[in-house]
Structure formats: structure tokens, C-alpha cells
Scaffold this active site. Structure first.
Site, short mmCIF file in Angstrom:
data_model
loop_
_atom_site.label_atom_id
_atom_site.label_comp_id
_atom_site.label_asym_id
_atom_site.label_seq_id
_atom_site.Cartn_x
_atom_site.Cartn_y
_atom_site.Cartn_z
N SER A 231 -22.62 -56.79 -101.46
CA SER A 231 -23.60 -57.81 -101.78
C SER A 231 -23.19 -58.61 -103.02
O SER A 231 -22.15 -59.24 -103.01
CB SER A 231 -24.99 -57.20 -101.91
OG SER A 231 -25.97 -58.19 -101.78
N ASP A 420 -26.36 -58.28 -90.45
CA ASP A 420 -26.90 -58.74 -91.73
C ASP A 420 -27.06 -60.25 -91.71
O ASP A 420 -26.16 -60.97 -91.24
CB ASP A 420 -25.93 -58.34 -92.84
CG ASP A 420 -26.38 -58.81 -94.22
OD1 ASP A 420 -27.59 -58.91 -94.44
OD2 ASP A 420 -25.50 -59.07 -95.06
N CYS A 423 -26.03 -61.88 -96.29
CA CYS A 423 -24.61 -62.11 -96.59
C CYS A 423 -23.85 -61.92 -95.28
O CYS A 423 -23.03 -61.01 -95.14
CB CYS A 423 -24.11 -61.15 -97.66
SG CYS A 423 -24.87 -61.38 -99.28
N HIS A 477 -26.63 -54.92 -93.60
CA HIS A 477 -26.11 -55.17 -94.94
C HIS A 477 -25.47 -53.93 -95.54
O HIS A 477 -24.51 -54.02 -96.31
CB HIS A 477 -27.27 -55.64 -95.82
CG HIS A 477 -26.87 -56.26 -97.11
ND1 HIS A 477 -26.25 -57.48 -97.21
CD2 HIS A 477 -27.02 -55.82 -98.39
CE1 HIS A 477 -26.04 -57.78 -98.48
NE2 HIS A 477 -26.49 -56.78 -99.22
#
Length: 508
Positions: A231, A420, A423, A477
Site C-alpha cells: 500500500s 483490490d 491500489c 489488497h
């Protein structure tokens, strides 16, 4: 990314990405006044949300950490071996068989501040295994989140006991979990001026820490060294890798045997990644074509703000932060409804979407804090002061330092959970593809091949020489949480140089 009332069901995940952004801004300017009509309402709602998720200590909710009993000289490390209480001994080997360390590093050029870390020697008992550091994003979220829920030696249960993790990354590496930037997790920050505001400070602080760490643990100094994280670590990692590589070339300090860095579902090149949001959302059925066309009319202005941030810095970066998140990401979430944007397979049907409260409760138990040597400091999963301090760093492009690393043979792995949104793999693939380096054309021409784990395709891989891009199936994620076996296999092969594709096109 900046919130409005429609985002107040935001999920915790690891990062508290958006809800806190408008709460701790500096004195209002003309641009800030655009947000002033909702700021008090948002602050009340955010405080309630933080309380519901157990993200803040019972006292001094918005204060920085402070504990005078933990003072130590700048540039020095205080470390102890420890054993976590409530470890289920029947679930795995004896913890006494391994070196588990908790420590503080006295940060130079600060007001007596200290960086906290946990170091787990390899479960294989092989002192030659690589040294790996893990960095959680946020910015401002402690790496203990990954330790207990993703790739650490242990997993935590709802009953606050620990069991061994069969897919912990300590099975193939000596791994460091670091609470950074300063003020994150158990790291101490009593003066807000000591909290980093940009990646130059992040890189320098981490380089200083690693110099002290390898002086303390000289038996590992010749081991291969890798930087990993996810992240917002898509910002941290390139900055830290560049700082280490530059120091190595200049013979500055202890030589760190940097071999590579891996970014999982990261934020690295915002201009390209924000432009990809609507395409990803449409392709995955989160928005319809009308939403797509409407939101896309706002994309050029967002991208212009990001370019202004890169050219001017300062206030232009704050404007880009609010404008892009309000006009693009928030609009997508409003259209998508109650979706968990860290994993679009799921709905956000409870406060926080993910429940990591057991970890914070566990770490704040007196016997755990005593075992770790953190005194009376209370653990906070995500520190809004750190988040706010790094806000003007958000829209900076950290891709720019990567090509020189690749040219010198430093390996990069970009791995992506395909489910995800925040991102997403599409935006990350686009910035990787657009990166200018000598192997760009060959990388672009490289085939997608199967990443196979236990005879089953676990993802799709493209690579050329030092660069690899891996999309992991059925993961959001938090790849090591969603696909722990595939994540461990990925790390193992990559560090062994067996993840890349041979010239024949077949996977090693």
C-alpha cells in the site's frame, strides 16, 4: 483520500487512507475553505469511527506517544529477546528455539525519539537466510498488522491467543517488522516536528536505523537484503531502496547487501494510478457506463493537480490530495455502494469492514507490553498524526527513482491482489509498463505465464531481467492474508531468483 459523509463507513484494512485527511489540516486557506462546511461533522463521525474500531488509546486520543522511561542515546539500539504470552505451544515448535527480538532505536536529529521494531530470526535456523524488512502503509499504520494477520510467525485468535503461522515469511528469511514513519505503532514521537513529512526523511531515518541494526547484528551483515511492504509502502520502499543503494555506491557506512525490493498493491505513481480507477471500476462492474463517462470528465483536472504537485510541491500537493480523492475515488465508491474497496468480492457490512481489534487489545495487555519492553506506551494501529503529516507526500511520484536501481541490477517485484480497488493491479501495471529503462521494450514484450502453486495456477507473471510483475488470483489488497501459501511461495522463489521467466518463455 479525503472523505465526505458518504464515506463514513470506510474500512479499516491497514491504512485508514481517507477518513482522517481533513481532520488535522493547518490553518485554512482559500482552498481549505472548500472543505470547511463539513469539517466539524466529519470530525465527530471520524472520532466515533476510531472509537468503534479501537484505533485509539483510552486516553490522549489525539496525542503523540510519550514515555520518558524509554529514553536512549541517539544512534543506539536497546534490544531484548522476548516471548509473546498466550502462545499455543502445541501448535508449533518451541519459541525458545528461535531468536525473537524487540527493540528501540534512538533516532538522531530528533527530540529524543525512538523507532520500534520486531526482529524474528529464520525459523529454518539458517543464519544465511536473507534479511527481509516489512513496511505497512497508511501512512501511519503499524507493521504489527501484517505480523499478526498476514505474513508473521504467528496468527492471533479472537480469544487473544497466538498460533504458529504455517506460511510466515520467517520460514525463509530473517524478518524485521518496523513501526515507521516515526510516531507509528509503538514508535515514540513526542514532538510533531519529528514526524516525517516526505520520503527523503523516511529514507534517511530508515538508513540510519539499518546502520545501527547491522552493527548490533553483525552476523547478518553479509546476508542478502530485501525490502518488502504494501500500500503506502509503494512510496516508502523506492525511497529507502534508493537511499541504501546510493550509500553503498558512495561507501557510506556499513554496506547493506541490497538485492531487491517488492511492492504489494502499492501507491507509487499517482498520476497513472488515479487515471486507471474508472477503467478498473467499469471492467469489474462497480460502476456503469454513465458513471464512467461522468467521473472521467473530472480526471483531467485531477491529473493536472498531480502534475502541479510534482512541479510546485507544498500547497499544490494538498490540493491534488483533496481534489482527486473527492472527484474520482469517492465518486466511484458512491456509485459502487457498500463495497469493500480493499476486496471488491466483499461487502462492507460491519464497521471497519475488517476487524483487527483483537491485535490492539492483545498488544495493550500489560504482560505483552512488558514482554516487548515498551513500558507504559499504548499501541495504536493507525496514527492520524502521521497520516496528516504525510498528506503532502501522497501525490508525489516515487517511480522516478526506480529505473536507476533496475539498471544497476537491483531486482523489483510488483505483486498485486487482483480484487483490490484502492491500489488496483491495472493502475500498477500501467506505471510499471510506462517506466523508462533499458529493458522496457523487452519487458513489454514478455509473455504472461502461469504462476503455479501446488499444480494450480495462482496468478499470472510477466518478467524481464530484474523486473517482475505478478497478479495473484483471488486476493485483495492484503495478498499474504488472502493467499498466504502463494505469497510465501512467491517470496521464496523471488529471493532465490526462480520467479523470473527464462528466455524460452517458460517459468523457472
Amino acid at each position: 483520500m479525503a472523505p465526505t459523509p458518504g464515506l463514513l463507513q470506510i474500512s479499516l484494512s491497514l491504512f485508514l487512507f481517507f477518513i482522517l485527511s481533513s481532520l488535522f489540516s493547518s490553518a485554512a486557506t482559500n482552498d481549505d475553505l472548500l472543505l470547511s462546511s463539513t469539517s466539524q461533522y466529519l470530525q465527530r463521525q471520524a472520532e466515533k469511527l476510531i472509537t468503534d474500531l479501537n484505533l485509539s488509546p483510552k486516553r490522549n486520543k489525539y496525542s503523540l506517544s510519550h514515555n520518558d522511561s524509554l529514553s536512549l542515546p541517539a544512534g543506539k539500539i536497546i534490544e531484548k529477546k522476548f516471548r509473546f504470552p498466550n502462545l499455543d505451544a502445541a501448535s508449533g515448535p518451541s519459541v525458545q528455539d528461535f531468536g525473537h527480538h524487540a527493540g528501540y532505536y534512538g533516532l538522531p536529529h530528533s527530540h529524543d525519539e525512538r523507532m520500534f521494531y520486531l526482529f524474528f530470526e529464520s525459523r529454518s535456523n539458517n543464519k544465511k537466510d536473507p534479511v527481509v524488512i516489512w513496511l505497512t502503509g497508511g501512512p501511519g499504520c503499524g507493521s504489527e498488522l501484517a505480523l499478526f494477520y498476514e505474513n508473521g510467525p504467528f496468527q492471533i485468535t479472537q480469544a487473544l491467543s497466538l498460533v504458529w503461522n504455517d506460511y510466515g515469511w520467517d520460514k525463509v528469511s530473517n524478518i524485521l517488522y518496523i513501526d515507521q514513519p516515526l510516531g507509528t505503532g509503538f514508535s515514540h514521537a513526542s514532538n510533531k516536528k519529528d514526524i516525517p513529512h516526505d520520503e527523503e526523511r523516511v529514507g534517511n531515518d530508515m538508513f540510519d536505523f539499518l546502520q545501527a541494526f547491522f552493527k548490533e547484528h553483525s552476523e547478518f551483515v553479509e546476508n542478502d537484503f530485501y525490502i518488502t511492504g504494501e500500500s503506502y509502502a509503494g512510496h516508502y520502499i523506492p525511497a529507502i531502496a534508493s537511499r541504501i543503494h546510493q550509500a553503498n555506491k558512495a561507501n557510506e557506512g556499513i554496506h547493506i547487501n541490497l538485492k531487491g525490493f517488492a511492492i504489494g498493491n502499492g501507491l507509487t505513481d499517482p498520476e497513472i494510478q488515479y487515471a486507471a480507477y474508472t477503467d478498473f471500476a467499469l471492467e469489474n462492474g462497480l460502476i456503469n457506463s454513465d458513471d464512467y463517462n461522468r467521473i472521467n470528465t473530472m480526471v483531467p483536472q485531477c491529473l493536472q493537480h498531480i502534475q502541479d504537485c510534482g512541479n510546485k510541491g507544498g500547497k499544490a500537493c494538498e490540493t491534488a490530495f483533496f481534489a482527486c480523492n473527492d472527484d474520482i475515488f469517492e465518486q466511484i465508491l458512491t456509485a459502487a455502494g457498500n463495497v469493500n474497496y480493499y476486496d471488491i468480492r466483499k461487502k462492507c457490512d460491519k464497521p471497519g469492514c475488517y476487524d483487527f481489534s483483537s491485535m490492539e487489545t492483545f498488544l495493550n495487555k500489560e504482560e505483552v507490553r512488558e514482554a516487548l519492553g515498551v513500558g507504559d506506551m499504548r499501541y495504536v494501529s493507525c496514527n492520524e498524526k502521521v497520516y496528516s503529516a504525510m498528506r503532502n507526500d501522497w501525490m508525489k511520484n516515487l517511480e522516478v527513482g526506480i529505473p536507476s536501481l533496475l539498471e544497476d541490477g537491483i531486482r523489483m517485484l510488483v505483486y498485486e491482489g487482483e480484487k483490490d480497488l484502492i491500489c488496483n493491479w491495472l493502475g500498477n501495471e500501467r506505471w510499471v509498463d510506462s517506466m523508462k529503462w533499458s529493458g522496457q521494450a523487452a519487458f513489454m514484450a514478455s509473455p504472461n505465464v502461469s504462476f503455479v502453486v501446488d499444480g494450480q495456477e495462482a496468478g499470472k507473471l510477466r518478467s524481464h531481467e530484474p523486473l517482475s510483475f505478478l497478479k495473484i488470483h483471488e486476493a485483495g489488497h492484503l495478498v499474504p492474508m488472502d493467499q498466504p501459501k502463494a505469497a510465501l511461495e512467491m517470496l521464496t522463489r523471488w529471493m532465490q531468483g526462480k520467479l523470473a521467466i527464462k528466455e524460452t518463455g517458460g517459468a523457472n
